[in-house]
Every structure is written in C-alpha cells, then in structure tokens.
Design a protein around this motif. Structure first.
Motif, PDB file in Angstrom:
ATOM      1  N   MET A   1       0.775  -1.256   0.073  1.00 49.94           N
ATOM      2  CA  MET A   1       0.196   0.077   0.083  1.00 49.94           C
ATOM      3  C   MET A   1       1.024   1.317  -0.102  1.00 49.94           C
ATOM      4  N   VAL A   2       1.980   1.185   0.450  1.00 42.69           N
ATOM      5  CA  VAL A   2       2.760   2.485   0.562  1.00 42.69           C
ATOM      6  C   VAL A   2       3.211   2.679  -0.889  1.00 42.69           C
ATOM      7  N   ALA A   3       3.455   1.760  -1.597  1.00 38.79           N
ATOM      8  CA  ALA A   3       3.804   2.132  -3.224  1.00 38.79           C
ATOM      9  C   ALA A   3       2.528   2.601  -4.054  1.00 38.79           C
ATOM     10  N   LEU A   4       1.308   1.988  -3.610  1.00 37.09           N
ATOM     11  CA  LEU A   4       0.116   2.375  -4.126  1.00 37.09           C
ATOM     12  C   LEU A   4      -0.253   3.791  -3.731  1.00 37.09           C
ATOM     13  N   GLU A   5       0.165   4.106  -2.579  1.00 32.48           N
ATOM     14  CA  GLU A   5      -0.271   5.636  -2.161  1.00 32.48           C
ATOM     15  C   GLU A   5       0.721   6.564  -2.844  1.00 32.48           C
ATOM     16  N   ARG A   6       1.800   5.978  -2.983  1.00 26.52           N
ATOM     17  CA  ARG A   6       2.683   6.844  -3.883  1.00 26.52           C
ATOM     18  C   ARG A   6       2.401   7.144  -5.229  1.00 26.52           C
ATOM     19  N   SER A   7       2.029   6.024  -5.959  1.00 26.42           N
ATOM     20  CA  SER A   7       1.453   6.007  -7.273  1.00 26.42           C
ATOM     21  C   SER A   7       0.444   6.934  -7.354  1.00 26.42           C
ATOM     22  N   LEU A   8      -0.603   6.972  -6.304  1.00 29.39           N
ATOM     23  CA  LEU A   8      -1.857   7.646  -6.633  1.00 29.39           C
ATOM     24  C   LEU A   8      -1.586   9.275  -6.084  1.00 29.39           C
ATOM     25  N   GLY A   9      -0.374   9.483  -5.545  1.00 30.28           N
ATOM     26  CA  GLY A   9       0.041  10.824  -5.310  1.00 30.28           C
ATOM     27  C   GLY A   9      -0.378  11.325  -3.959  1.00 30.28           C
ATOM     28  N   TRP A  10      -0.710  10.415  -3.264  1.00 36.45           N
ATOM     29  CA  TRP A  10      -1.209  10.862  -1.720  1.00 36.45           C
ATOM     30  C   TRP A  10       0.125  10.931  -0.784  1.00 36.45           C
ATOM     31  N   SER A  11       1.135  10.190  -1.214  1.00 36.16           N
ATOM     32  CA  SER A  11       2.315  10.621  -0.523  1.00 36.16           C
ATOM     33  C   SER A  11       2.957  12.156  -0.635  1.00 36.16           C
ATOM     34  N   ARG A  12       2.684  12.443  -2.077  1.00 40.57           N
ATOM     35  CA  ARG A  12       2.993  13.898  -2.460  1.00 40.57           C
ATOM     36  C   ARG A  12       1.990  14.914  -1.625  1.00 40.57           C
ATOM     37  N   GLN A  13       0.640  14.405  -1.625  1.00 34.95           N
ATOM     38  CA  GLN A  13      -0.012  15.224  -0.784  1.00 34.95           C
ATOM     39  C   GLN A  13       0.322  15.400   0.525  1.00 34.95           C
TER      40      GLN A  13
ATOM     41  N   GLY B   1      -1.718  16.218  -6.593  1.00 36.60           N
ATOM     42  CA  GLY B   1      -1.673  15.677  -5.071  1.00 36.60           C
ATOM     43  C   GLY B   1      -3.069  14.538  -5.114  1.00 36.60           C
ATOM     44  N   GLY B   2      -2.812  13.386  -4.834  1.00 36.59           N
ATOM     45  CA  GLY B   2      -3.575  12.425  -4.972  1.00 36.59           C
ATOM     46  C   GLY B   2      -4.439  12.337  -3.565  1.00 36.59           C
ATOM     47  N   LEU B   3      -5.537  11.602  -3.618  1.00 35.67           N
ATOM     48  CA  LEU B   3      -6.361  11.393  -2.559  1.00 35.67           C
ATOM     49  C   LEU B   3      -6.645   9.986  -2.486  1.00 35.67           C
ATOM     50  N   LEU B   4      -6.966   9.706  -1.124  1.00 34.99           N
ATOM     51  CA  LEU B   4      -7.381   8.120  -1.081  1.00 34.99           C
ATOM     52  C   LEU B   4      -8.800   8.000  -1.297  1.00 34.99           C
ATOM     53  N   LYS B   5      -9.103   6.993  -2.290  1.00 34.26           N
ATOM     54  CA  LYS B   5     -10.483   6.796  -2.515  1.00 34.26           C
ATOM     55  C   LYS B   5     -11.401   6.335  -1.457  1.00 34.26           C
ATOM     56  N   ASP B   6     -10.658   5.393  -0.588  1.00 35.27           N
ATOM     57  CA  ASP B   6     -11.411   4.737   0.238  1.00 35.27           C
ATOM     58  C   ASP B   6     -11.913   5.480   1.627  1.00 35.27           C
ATOM     59  N   LEU B   7     -11.331   6.725   1.646  1.00 41.34           N
ATOM     60  CA  LEU B   7     -11.771   7.472   2.814  1.00 41.34           C
ATOM     61  C   LEU B   7     -12.875   8.344   2.604  1.00 41.34           C
ATOM     62  N   THR B   8     -13.510   8.618   3.474  1.00 41.42           N
ATOM     63  CA  THR B   8     -14.625   9.683   3.293  1.00 41.42           C
ATOM     64  C   THR B   8     -14.051  11.092   3.117  1.00 41.42           C
ATOM     65  N   VAL B   9     -14.914  11.957   2.654  1.00 43.46           N
ATOM     66  CA  VAL B   9     -14.187  13.383   2.520  1.00 43.46           C
ATOM     67  C   VAL B   9     -13.991  14.060   4.196  1.00 43.46           C
ATOM     68  N   ARG B  10     -14.876  13.761   5.027  1.00 40.25           N
ATOM     69  CA  ARG B  10     -14.586  14.068   6.318  1.00 40.25           C
ATOM     70  C   ARG B  10     -13.316  13.539   6.884  1.00 40.25           C
ATOM     71  N   GLU B  11     -13.343  12.310   6.591  1.00 40.62           N
ATOM     72  CA  GLU B  11     -11.994  11.562   7.283  1.00 40.62           C
ATOM     73  C   GLU B  11     -10.664  12.046   6.649  1.00 40.62           C
ATOM     74  N   THR B  12     -11.008  12.478   5.392  1.00 41.77           N
ATOM     75  CA  THR B  12      -9.545  13.105   4.644  1.00 41.77           C
ATOM     76  C   THR B  12      -9.113  14.113   5.395  1.00 41.77           C
ATOM     77  N   VAL B  13     -10.067  15.198   5.422  1.00 40.90           N
ATOM     78  CA  VAL B  13      -9.832  16.434   6.165  1.00 40.90           C
ATOM     79  C   VAL B  13      -9.486  16.068   7.667  1.00 40.90           C
TER      80      VAL B  13
END
Lengths: 263, 305
Positions: free
Chosen positions: A92-104, B90-102
């Motif tokens: 998942m670490v790699a997945l989150e990186r490819s999604l750009g979440w780590s950048r966020q 900047g990516g977001l995690l699809k499996d979190l809710t909007v509020r959880e993300t914030v």
C-alpha cells in the motif's frame, strides 16, 4: 499598502511533535484497513481456513518439540497469515505513492520517515490481528497443544518475522505498481511458503528440493517463528532470515529512492 | 514594522537528468512576493511553473540559488503550517470519506482550523460522509482546497486551481480566495486560464522556458506585448501574398483560418492599408490584443532566445 494587521507572524506557529504522527491518523489508517474486504479475507479468514484444512491431517497429535504437530501447524499458519497481511500493508505504501497521496502528505508537517514508521506500525497491528485470528481458531479447534508461554513466545516472534514481508510488500509494490501487487504477492507467498516448509515439513521433500528450500525467504523466518516450540534453530536459518530481511529492505529503499524525482 | 517577503527566489536554477542530456527546467529566476499579494504564474506547459512551485514547497531543491518562504526554509515553513498548496498531482485516497480525509490532514498540524468550519468554507459539508472515490472532479478539487485551508496558511500555492470546476464553482472559489488575501494571505496560482489571471491576480508573472519574461499588472503585461490584431476575409490568399505581408515592417505573425486572414502587427495601419489597396480583402477588423495574444507573443520571443 498596509501590511501590519493582516500579516502572519511565522514565529507564532508551532511544529507538531513526533513528526506529525498522532492517534487520529493511526485510527483512520486502521479503520481503512479493516474496511477493506480483501484485507479482511487475507488477514482473518484465509489463514484460519487453511489451519482448519491442514491442521486436522493424520498424526496431528504426534509430539513436536514442546507440543504436538497441530501446534506446529498452528504457528506455521499464523506466520503465513501475518506475512500475507504485512505484505499487503507494505504494497500500500507504493500504491499510495503512485496515487500521489504521499505527495499530498508532503504538503503537511508529516515527516516521510514518520510516515514509513506509521505504516510499519499499522502493518504490525494488522499482522497481530492475523496471528490472533489463527490462534483463536486453533484454540477453538482444540487440537494444538503447547505450554501457554510457548504460544505467546511463538506469536511475538512471528509478529517480528513479518517485518520482512512488509519490506517485501513495499519492494514488490514499486516493481509492480497499482493494485496488481497483491496478484503477485498472494500466489508468490504461497509458493515461498511451500518451499520454505511452512505448509509441508521440509523432511518430506527430496534432497534437491530441500537444498533449494534452505535459500528461500520463508525458510529462515519459519524456523525462527517455530523455534520456541521446536527448541531447534539451525544457524543457517538465522543467516537466511537476516539476509532476506536486509535484501528486501535494501530493495524497497532502492526502488523508493529511484522514485523521488516527483516525490 | 518590517515585513518579510512571502516568497523570495534568488538566482534559482533547476536542472534534471544526467550530464549528457541535461534538461534546464528553470534557468535563473529572481522573484519576490509581498504578503497579501495575489499573483498569477502564467506560462505554457514545460515553462517551469510546476518546477518552481515544487521548489517553493521544498519538494525539490534548486540546483543553484536560494528559496525562502516567510524568511524560512521551505520545509520548515510547511512544518509550521505556513504554506499550503492545492496541486493538480496531489492524490487523494478513494476509500476515505471526505470528512475523514480532512480530519486526517488536520491531525498532522500543530495548529489547525476546525474541521467543520473548513468543510463549510469549501462548500462540501453536505458530502462529508461520501467516499472520495465517489466524488466528482470538482468536488475533489474543493476537498483539496479544504485541506489547504486547515493550517490557516500565510502562503497558498495553487496549481491550475479551478480545473474541473463549473463557472459558479469558479466564481465562489475566487471570492473566497480574495477574502482571505484581504486578511494578509499571499496567493500564488499557476493557470492556463489567461482570463482568470487577468481577472483575479494583482500581478502576473509570465514565465517561458525557465525564465521570467514579464512581471506586472495585467494591463502592464498587455502593454508590453503592444500591438493589434488585424482580421479580414480574404479567400484564395496565396503564398506570395502572405510572404509579402509578413515582410511588412512591424508584422509579428500571419495566419489563415479558412477564408479568414489574421495578422498580428505593431503597425496595424500599414497592414490595413496594404490589405485594402493591394488585395481583395473585405470585412476588415482591427482589435487590441487580449492577454492571450500578449502571452503568445511574449513566450514566442523566448523561443528565439
């Protein structure tokens, strides 16, 4: 232009403790894992099902070290379950990186090292859940027998052995980006478990296969995880475990550093 | 009272790649932003906008030169919650809710605004319990905006901020941004909506091929690329005629679109005289160039350099 009222005083702002890691984040990360149906199947259901199908084979009550064969199988299955879970967490670490979440996350005070430590912690908690699940099922099944303190020792040692597979998960996650990593890790770990004597004891293999098995990554950790029970630990098993851990950590770090061009 | 500049770049360059095929993404930028300014960072793709923004955010380090944010190292400014950004990537995690993300993001800062307040401000209170993966592009963009507002940043960087927003969303977004800038927040936004830059920024910094080619108000930038556009209907304009037009003094560009002929020129009178006396051109129009043309003419100059 007036600049007095509106400007923000940089000195008034604080830096968060622990590199930004906190209980809210850990709670949300754990909840995420537990909400994922695939994780639950891999972590809690699959290893327990394997235990039920392997654990009842003939000769389950034969003596094995300080307990019986069923106990031996129990420890093996909990290692397999925890390794699978940790690998899934690592990928998942790699997945989150490819999604750009780590950048966020890099736009927040969260320290990148703290992020990896946090992910490791979450992988360990999930691994502990997997181990607990197998052990609870084993206890209910009522075939495994070993002294209580040996149960605990095996469980704790197994948990630390799973760190190897968390690193493997990160590594494979980078080599095979996206959600396909588990498609490789799942069958891959099953194969390594067969080779490493997790599902079938090595002395039932031919000499050739056994000599190959000594070099594979599941062999060392399996021997270590079962050593509180078997009271046997060949030196080359320890070398195997340490070497594979180092290889996976270096591999993961290498792929990660190659990937920093755009964080 | 002395004020620290919100952003200061001194002699900044950034190269990528190995020595034999080096890419010079940024070729020497000096830039200073005052607190409370709204600045548009304008330039074509590959001009070095995102590379520069990455350096201001401390995501990468300059090859040569210095970057400081409110007098601090960029990473230090981020750790104190002084800088926020809404990035395209900047990516977001699809499996979190909007509020959880914030909530997740909020918990990472030492000082942060209330989660509900921020959701309200970004207009996403109603979708707080929705999974991020089920949100539209515009809703995800608002979520990123909400996350950026959490630490009450002194500097807000926006990379193509209104991509995916509808007209109404865009208007609401900019009125929120202007309100905050009035309280002293500095905003630097990269955009390819030239109209947006002209309309909302106090200052436009035009960047091309890793250099600043213009820096001023929308009106100043337009004036720098002074000149007019002459349009006429001219069927069957042949090549010789176009060459002759191009060689007139003060002509920057000649192009045909179907039966229309479009000429960019500093001396529009000469072009008009030529077209009306020497050709069959009709329906002739002369317009001052919009920012878009100004933009093209300035960045084309960069090509020759």
């Amino acid at each position: 232009m007036t600049t007095t009222t509106g400007t923000i005083d940089p000195a008034a702002r604080r830096v968060p403790p622990f590199g930004g890691v906190n209980t809210t984040v850990l709670r949300i990360e754990l909840r995420r894992m537990l909400r994922n149906r695939r994780t639950i199947i891999f972590t809690l259901i699959f290893p327990a099902a394997l235990l039920l199908s392997f654990g009842g084979q003939s000769g389950w009550d034969d003596k094995a070290g300080l307990g019986n064969v069923a106990a031996y199988i129990l420890v093996s299955m909990s290692l397999y379950g925890a390794a699978l879970t940790a690998a899934a967490g690592g990928s998942m670490v790699a997945l989150e990186r490819s999604l750009g979440w780590s950048r966020q996350l890099r736009l927040t005070p969260l320290n990148p090292v703290a992020y990896i430590l946090m992910k490791t912690l979450v992988a360990l908690v999930m691994g502990a859940l997997a181990i607990t699940a197998v052990n609870v099922v084993g206890a209910i099944q009522g075939k495994a027998e070993m002294p209580t303190h040996i149960w605990f020792e095996c469980a704790v040692v197994t948990l630390f052995c799973t760190l190897t597979f968390a690193a493997l998960g990160v590594f494979v996650g980078y080599v095979v980006p996206g959600e396909n990593a588990m498609q490789i890790l799942g069958p891959g770990l099953a194969l390594l478990s067969f080779l490493g004597g997790v599902f079938i004891p090595l002395d039932q293999y031919s000499d050739v296969v056994r000599h190959v098995a000594y070099w594979t990554p599941m062999y060392g950790v399996a021997e270590i995880a079962r050593s509180p029970l078997t009271r046997e630990l060949p030196w080359y098993a320890v070398v195997n475990a340490v070497a594979w851990f180092a290889i996976f950590v270096v591999g993961a770090a290498w792929r990660m550093s190659k990937d920093t061009a755009r964080v | 009272m002395t004020t620290t500049s919100a952003v200061r770049l001194e002699g900044v360059t950034k190269d990528f790649g190995p020595a034999h095929q080096r890419v010079h993404a940024v070729r020497g930028i000096d830039l200073e932003l005052q607190q409370g300014e709204i600045v548009a960072f304008l330039g074509p793709n590959g001009a070095g906008k995102t590379t520069t923004i990455d350096m201001v955010l401390g995501l990468s380090k300059p090859t040569i030169g210095d970057v400081s944010v409110l007098g601090l190292e960029p990473r230090d400014a981020i750790a104190r919650g002084l800088v926020s950004a809404v990035m395209q990537t900047g990516g977001l995690l699809k499996d979190l809710t909007v509020r959880e993300t914030v909530r997740y993001t909020a918990s990472l800062f030492a000082d942060t605004e209330d989660v509900d307040t921020v959701l309200e401000k970004a207009g996403i209170t109603a979708i707080g319990d929705r999974k991020v993966g089920k949100c539209s592009g515009g809703e995800q963009q608002r979520l990123r905006f909400a996350m950026a507002l959490l630490p009450d940043p002194a500097l807000l960087l926006l990379d193509e901020p209104t991509t995916g927003m509808d007209v109404e969303g865009r208007r609401a977004f900019w009125s929120a941004i202007r309100e905050d800038a009035a309280l002293g927040r500095t905003v630097l936004f990269a955009t390819h909506y030239l109209e947006e830059a002209d309309q909302y920024a106090d200052r436009i910094v035009l960047i091309s091929k890793g250099r600043i080619v213009a820096d001023g108000t929308g009106a100043q930038v337009k004036a720098m690329a002074s000149g007019r556009t002459v349009r006429a209907t001219l069927p069957d304009a042949h090549q010789d005629l176009l060459h002759e037009l191009a060689s007139l003094g003060g002509v920057d560009g000649v192009e045909t679109r179907g039966e229309s002929l479009i000429v960019q020129a500093k001396d529009s009178d000469a072009v008009a005289r030529f077209l009306l006396t020497r050709t069959d051109a009709r329906d002739l129009e002369i317009n001052a160039r919009g920012l878009e043309e100004a933009f093209l003419s300035l960045t084309d100059e960069g090509d020759d350099a």
